[in-house]
Structures are given as structure tokens and as C-alpha cells.
Write an enzyme that holds these catalytic residues in place. Structure first.
Site, short mmCIF file in Angstrom:
data_model
loop_
_atom_site.label_atom_id
_atom_site.label_comp_id
_atom_site.label_asym_id
_atom_site.label_seq_id
_atom_site.Cartn_x
_atom_site.Cartn_y
_atom_site.Cartn_z
N PRO A 1 0.90 -1.29 -0.18
CA PRO A 1 0.10 0.30 0.09
C PRO A 1 0.84 1.16 0.03
CG PRO A 1 -0.75 -1.68 1.74
CD PRO A 1 0.61 -2.29 1.24
N GLU A 2 0.60 2.05 -0.96
CA GLU A 2 1.24 3.19 -1.05
C GLU A 2 0.23 4.27 -1.11
OE1 GLU A 2 4.21 3.52 -4.18
OE2 GLU A 2 4.96 1.58 -4.16
#
Length: 292
Positions: free
Chosen positions: A2-3
Site C-alpha cells: 500500500p502506497e
DNA sequence: CTCGATCCCTGGACGC
DNA sequence: TGCGTCCAGGGATCGA
């Protein structure tokens, strides 16, 4: 992993699905990734989740004051970082939990908000307003909010490699390995270049590339590499648009040169050796593993 | 200030 | 089928 786009996707989903719900009780499994587990269990019950927002790669669940607290003064928050493998999603209390679910927040509508994280690289913390202020102050600009007029001097002010700068949450908050590589590829900038070596035009291009890519990725609900799923259990679609990340040995879609992988700023970095000219004197320390 | 190395942690890929 | 090894990488930390 997750960015910014993945976290934004999850935050938006939770804003729709759990904002307004009250937490009734807390159950915890392993807690070594939680700042102060006892405090979570003590403070959350009775509070309403007023909103869910993204801050860098964090989510902030704004919590209501409790009945015995002055309404204006107390707006604590639950800080959640998904690390590499975290997920935060509601489920019916009767549904079997995912493996590695370590936090269960029982909600007032019969569901549970659950945090699962096999590798426990994530982080959860209960923050008072003062704690929150202090925590958030350590982070740099939001890459979607910063203007080109501020972005260019920012990256040009540092002598670190541009890849390291993009990943530095104290400089920009929310960019991770995938979107750093994708932006550098789009802007035709080699990841090992020093920030201070970029001219204004290159910095401007990078700014535009970064924002375009992040916006498009948000529209497509992020990239699902490894196992990322949003809060409704859906895969993102942006991985289909990756031009550099994870494409070692494949043809660059601009010039057909093979994409290369090297360790830069301690991370696997994918780039086109032709479109993205290496700085003078830089010698690739090729990533090991798979010749492909 | 910036760097690389090391650690955290588990699952998945790969080689034999 | 299984077992060992490598690798993913966000972030903290530490020494150079």
C-alpha cells in the site's frame, strides 16, 4: 504494497462503509505493532468513527469525544499504517476472520472493523490531538497537493538520489517504490540522479508525472501486486499500467530497450537504461536474482 | 546530510 | 511432496 493510491482507496472505502459507526468493544490478537495496546482497548469503546482520511501512507480515523468529555476539545484519532501487508476492512461479526487478524473493533451495526497483517510491518496508534500534531509534523508535503513551484526547489535542495528523496516520507508523504519508479520512468529521469542535479524543467516534468500517475492510480483503485485488496476486497487495476516497476527484462514501451533492475536507495529500482540516462560515474549494482 | 547494512516479519517463488 | 533459501519492502536504527 500500500502506497498513496492504495491507502487513499482504502480510506475512501472506509469513509463510505464505517464513518458514523460507533465502536462498542475491542479485541486484540498480537500487539507488537501497536503503540499502546492497553490504551486502544481503553479509549476506543464508546467513540464514534467520525471520518476516515489518508495522511501520507497513514489512515486517520477521527474519533468522537465520549459522553463525559467536552465535545469541542477532544478529537483523538486512530492512526493506522498498513505496512506491506496490512488490511483494514469491515466484516460481519459472524464471518470467519482472515488469518493474521489482530484487531477487531466491534461496531454498533453488527459488523467488526478488522485489521489483518501477516507480516505486522504496519502500525496502529491511538493519538490524542497533541500526539497527532507531533506525529504528523515529521512528514513532508502531500505529493498531490504540492505545486510545481514548491516541488522543484524541494527536490533540488537535496543531494540525495532522487529515488531516495521520493521515498523519504519526511520530504514527500505517501510515495513508495512502485510510484517512485513509475514517475521517474515517465519523466525520463534515472533513479540514481541526485535531486540537486535536476534542472528546473526536469523537476517540473517529474512533478507532473508523479501527480498524473498517482491520480490515475487512485482512479483505478491502486496497484494489486502481492496481495493488496481494498476495503471491499477488490483488487486494484493500476498494475496493468506499470511501465517500469516489476518489468525487468521486458521491453520499455517507449524505446523497446529492456527494463533493468538495480538496487538504488536500498530498494529494487526498475528503469529504462536508454530513456533514463545514468548520471556520470554511476555504475549499476545490478540486483541479483533472476536473469529472467 | 547521506549512505549502506541490519532488523523486523511471513508468504510465495524457486531450485533441487 | 517437501525443504531450504531468497526475496518482497516500509520504516527504524546505527555506524561510517
Amino acid at each position: 504494497m500500500p502506497e498513496l493510491p492504495e491507502v487513499e482507496t482504502v480510506a475512501r472505502g472506509l469513509q463510505q462503509s464505517v464513518a458514523g459507526r460507533r465502536v462498542l468493544s475491542v479485541a486484540l490478537g498480537k500487539t507488537d505493532f501497536i503503540d499502546n495496546p492497553a490504551k486502544i482497548a481503553e479509549e476506543l469503546p464508546g467513540r464514534r468513527i467520525e471520518s476516515v482520511r489518508r495522511y501520507g501512507k497513514f489512515m486517520l480515523l477521527r474519533l468522537s469525544p465520549r459522553a463525559d468529555e467536552p465535545p469541542e476539545e477532544h478529537k483523538p484519532a486512530l492512526l493506522v499504517h498498513l505496512g506491506m501487508t496490512g488490511s483494514l476492512a469491515p466484516a460481519p461479526a459472524s464471518a470467519p476472520p482472515l488469518k493474521h487478524t489482530h484487531v477487531f473493533l466491534a461496531l454498533d451495526d453488527g459488523r467488526e472493523l478488522r485489521y489483518a497483517d501477516p507480516r505486522r510491518f504496519g502500525r496502529i496508534a491511538y493519538l490524542s490531538e497533541a500526539d497527532e500534531f507531533q506525529e504528523l509534523a515529521a512528514f513532508g508535503a502531500d505529493p498531490l497537493e504540492i505545486g510545481a513551484e514548491d516541488f522543484a526547489p524541494l527536490v533540488r535542495a537535496h543531494r540525495a538520489r532522487i529515488k531516495a528523496l521520493l521515498l523519504d516520507q519526511g520530504v514527500l508523504r505517501g510515495v513508495g517504490n512502485i510510484y517512485a519508479d513509475e514517475s521517474l520512468w515517465r519523466a525520463k529521469i534515472h533513479p540514481a540522479r541526485l535531486g540537486s542535479s535536476l534542472d528546473r524543467s526536469q523537476a517540473k516534468h517529474l512533478h507532473a508525472a508523479l501527480q498524473d500517475i498517482l491520480k490515475k492510480a487512485i482512479l483505478l483503485r491502486g496497484s494489486s501486486v502481492a496481495s493488496f485488496l481494498d476495503s471491499e476486497g477488490r483488487r486494484g487495476q493500476y498494475q496493468q499500467h506499470h511501465r517500469a516497476y516489476g518489468r525487468e527484462g521486458k521491453a520499455c514501451s517507449r524505446c523497446r530497450t529492456r527494463i533493468r533492475r538495480a538496487i538504488i536507495a536500498g530498494r529494487s529500482s526498475y528503469y529504462c537504461p536508454r530513456c533514463q540516462r545514468a548520471p556520470r560515474g554511476w555504475r549499476a549494482v545490478r540486483g541479483k536474482r533472476k536473469t529472467f
